[in-house]
Scaffold this active site. Sequence first.
Site, short mmCIF file in Angstrom:
data_model
loop_
_atom_site.label_atom_id
_atom_site.label_comp_id
_atom_site.label_asym_id
_atom_site.label_seq_id
_atom_site.Cartn_x
_atom_site.Cartn_y
_atom_site.Cartn_z
N TYR A 199 -10.13 42.37 -11.08
CA TYR A 199 -10.15 43.37 -10.02
C TYR A 199 -10.65 44.70 -10.56
O TYR A 199 -10.52 44.98 -11.76
CB TYR A 199 -8.75 43.59 -9.45
CG TYR A 199 -8.22 42.49 -8.59
CD1 TYR A 199 -8.74 42.27 -7.33
CD2 TYR A 199 -7.19 41.68 -9.03
CE1 TYR A 199 -8.24 41.27 -6.52
CE2 TYR A 199 -6.68 40.67 -8.22
CZ TYR A 199 -7.21 40.48 -6.97
OH TYR A 199 -6.72 39.50 -6.17
N SER A 212 -10.12 34.41 -1.95
CA SER A 212 -11.52 34.07 -2.22
C SER A 212 -12.10 33.24 -1.09
O SER A 212 -13.21 33.50 -0.62
CB SER A 212 -11.66 33.27 -3.52
OG SER A 212 -11.40 34.10 -4.61
N ARG A 240 -5.29 35.28 -10.70
CA ARG A 240 -6.72 34.94 -10.88
C ARG A 240 -6.91 34.25 -12.21
O ARG A 240 -7.42 34.82 -13.15
CB ARG A 240 -7.53 36.20 -10.79
CG ARG A 240 -7.32 36.81 -9.46
CD ARG A 240 -8.37 37.74 -9.13
NE ARG A 240 -8.61 37.58 -7.73
CZ ARG A 240 -9.52 38.22 -7.08
NH1 ARG A 240 -10.33 39.02 -7.72
NH2 ARG A 240 -9.65 38.03 -5.81
N GLN A 289 -7.90 28.71 -9.15
CA GLN A 289 -9.09 29.05 -8.36
C GLN A 289 -9.16 28.30 -7.04
O GLN A 289 -9.49 28.87 -6.00
CB GLN A 289 -10.35 28.75 -9.18
CG GLN A 289 -11.12 30.01 -9.48
CD GLN A 289 -12.21 29.80 -10.51
OE1 GLN A 289 -12.42 28.69 -11.01
NE2 GLN A 289 -12.91 30.86 -10.83
P1 NAD Z 1 -12.04 42.85 -4.35
O1 NAD Z 1 -12.03 42.30 -2.97
O2 NAD Z 1 -10.77 43.34 -4.93
O3 NAD Z 1 -13.10 44.06 -4.40
C1 NAD Z 1 -14.42 43.89 -3.95
C2 NAD Z 1 -15.39 44.53 -4.93
O4 NAD Z 1 -15.36 45.96 -4.79
C3 NAD Z 1 -15.10 44.23 -6.40
O5 NAD Z 1 -16.23 43.62 -6.98
C4 NAD Z 1 -14.84 45.62 -7.00
O6 NAD Z 1 -15.29 45.73 -8.34
C5 NAD Z 1 -15.64 46.51 -6.07
N1 NAD Z 1 -15.29 47.95 -6.11
C6 NAD Z 1 -14.08 48.53 -6.23
N2 NAD Z 1 -14.19 49.88 -6.24
C7 NAD Z 1 -15.53 50.17 -6.11
C8 NAD Z 1 -16.29 51.37 -6.04
N3 NAD Z 1 -15.70 52.56 -6.13
N4 NAD Z 1 -17.64 51.27 -5.89
C9 NAD Z 1 -18.25 50.06 -5.82
N5 NAD Z 1 -17.57 48.89 -5.87
C10 NAD Z 1 -16.24 48.94 -6.02
O7 NAD Z 1 -12.68 41.81 -5.36
P2 NAD Z 1 -12.81 40.24 -5.22
O8 NAD Z 1 -13.87 39.89 -4.26
O9 NAD Z 1 -11.49 39.69 -4.91
O10 NAD Z 1 -13.29 39.76 -6.67
C11 NAD Z 1 -13.24 40.52 -7.85
C12 NAD Z 1 -13.57 39.61 -9.06
O11 NAD Z 1 -12.53 38.64 -9.29
C13 NAD Z 1 -14.84 38.80 -8.92
O12 NAD Z 1 -15.54 38.88 -10.14
C14 NAD Z 1 -14.38 37.39 -8.70
O13 NAD Z 1 -15.29 36.42 -9.15
C15 NAD Z 1 -13.10 37.36 -9.49
N6 NAD Z 1 -12.19 36.30 -8.98
C16 NAD Z 1 -11.62 35.40 -9.85
C17 NAD Z 1 -10.74 34.41 -9.37
C18 NAD Z 1 -10.11 33.38 -10.28
O14 NAD Z 1 -10.49 33.30 -11.43
N7 NAD Z 1 -9.16 32.61 -9.79
C19 NAD Z 1 -10.44 34.37 -8.01
C20 NAD Z 1 -11.02 35.31 -7.16
C21 NAD Z 1 -11.89 36.28 -7.67
#
Ligand code: NAD
Length: 375
Positions: free
Chosen positions: A229, A132, A121, A126
């Site tokens: 994450y 994503s 990430r 990205q």
């Molecule tokens: P994910 O699919 O791993 O998890 C989904 C969501 O569940 C996350 O927001 C996490 O904080 C939440 N979660 C975990 N445990 C929880 C709990 N007990 N109660 C409530 N919520 C809980 O996450 P994701 O969708 O892959 O994305 C996470 C972050 O990473 C985001 O901020 C996203 O913007 C970022 N991201 C960055 C890049 C990059 O820079 N290349 C790429 C993808 C995602």
Amino acid sequence: MKLAILKETAPGETRVAAIPETAKKFAALGATVAVESGAGLTASIPDDDFAAAGAQVGSRAEVLSQADIILCVSGPEPEAVSGARPGALLVGALDPFRRSAAIGAYAAAGLQALAMEWMPRITRAQSMDVLSSQSNLAGYKAVIDAAAAYGRAFPMMMTAAGTISPARVFVMGVGVAGLQAIATARRLGAQVSATDVRSATREQIQSLGAKPIFVEGVAGIEGEGQGGYAGETSDEYRRAQAELVSGHLAKQDIVITTALIPGKPAPRLISDAQLASMRPGSVVMDLAADAGGNVEGTVPGERAERHGVAILGAVNLACSLPADSSALFSRNLYNFLSAFWDKDQGAVILPPEDEIVRAITLTNGGRVVSERLAG
Ligand code: NAD
């Protein structure tokens, strides 16, 4: 370089690893693109469209023969790529933890297997991030499917026969899928609230016009884990979250859960007792069904019912939007390969020390080389 695009064979897989647009772009880099006949049909792309984009359409054996790079969405069974030459790249969502036998077989066949879902990430990666791109579509489709299963309307309607009140939608887990779920539910006119363990999501929730529901003043939140994450929360946090959420859940019509912790089972966010507090006819859509589920009683791929509440165990929702999910997945693959395309050599060069290459390389030189798989 010859690129092979295979017809997917995994059960339920509807996507394809290239679209005519990316086939053309690879050709513009100087590659020969070969597509297995029928590969695009489930994503509404006829063979003729690939041929018009300059690709050769043929049988699997023809396509694999002398291919330098094999593109796939889901990892193929090792026998399905047995005609590939040693040293070829196999690039796709290979599901390394759950398919270790297949990964071992790719190594034995001399393939360099690259798992796109392990893309780091970082900003540079990205546009290559399949998790994503597919989660975004899943978040959208989760709301559409939940709306279809719900026996009431989403928006407020004032009619001559009386007023229909807006649906109340609660999104638990505000990552990529959760954010798109909030945006979609808002577009449909619902009253939306959302929660996450990562405090950075509070502003994102508000900016989409939804209400943040957050545990306040409890120590032990370890929600800002590596690479954006979430990590695991403390017992104290979990208790406070359950209490806060209980009161809120009882007033919701639709709940979309998306919470995941990489490498761990999905956190349990909704208990049977909490389901019992909800109004009959409510719908809970569990996007974490495949990872163990956020909801007690979730059955992956099925609709369960408890206390009059429907629990939908969502599995691979991106497959239900195959044209869009294929387009985004294909562009992720193109963005990755083109970033490592050496124009002078007319080939993909993967420097072993590059952060992206290290993160996603599973096998090389006949061996499984990924540290994550070894550990
Ligand atoms: P994910 O699919 O791993 O998890 C989904 C969501 O569940 C996350 O927001 C996490 O904080 C939440 N979660 C975990 N445990 C929880 C709990 N007990 N109660 C409530 N919520 C809980 O996450 P994701 O969708 O892959 O994305 C996470 C972050 O990473 C985001 O901020 C996203 O913007 C970022 N991201 C960055 C890049 C990059 O820079 N290349 C790429 C993808 C995602």
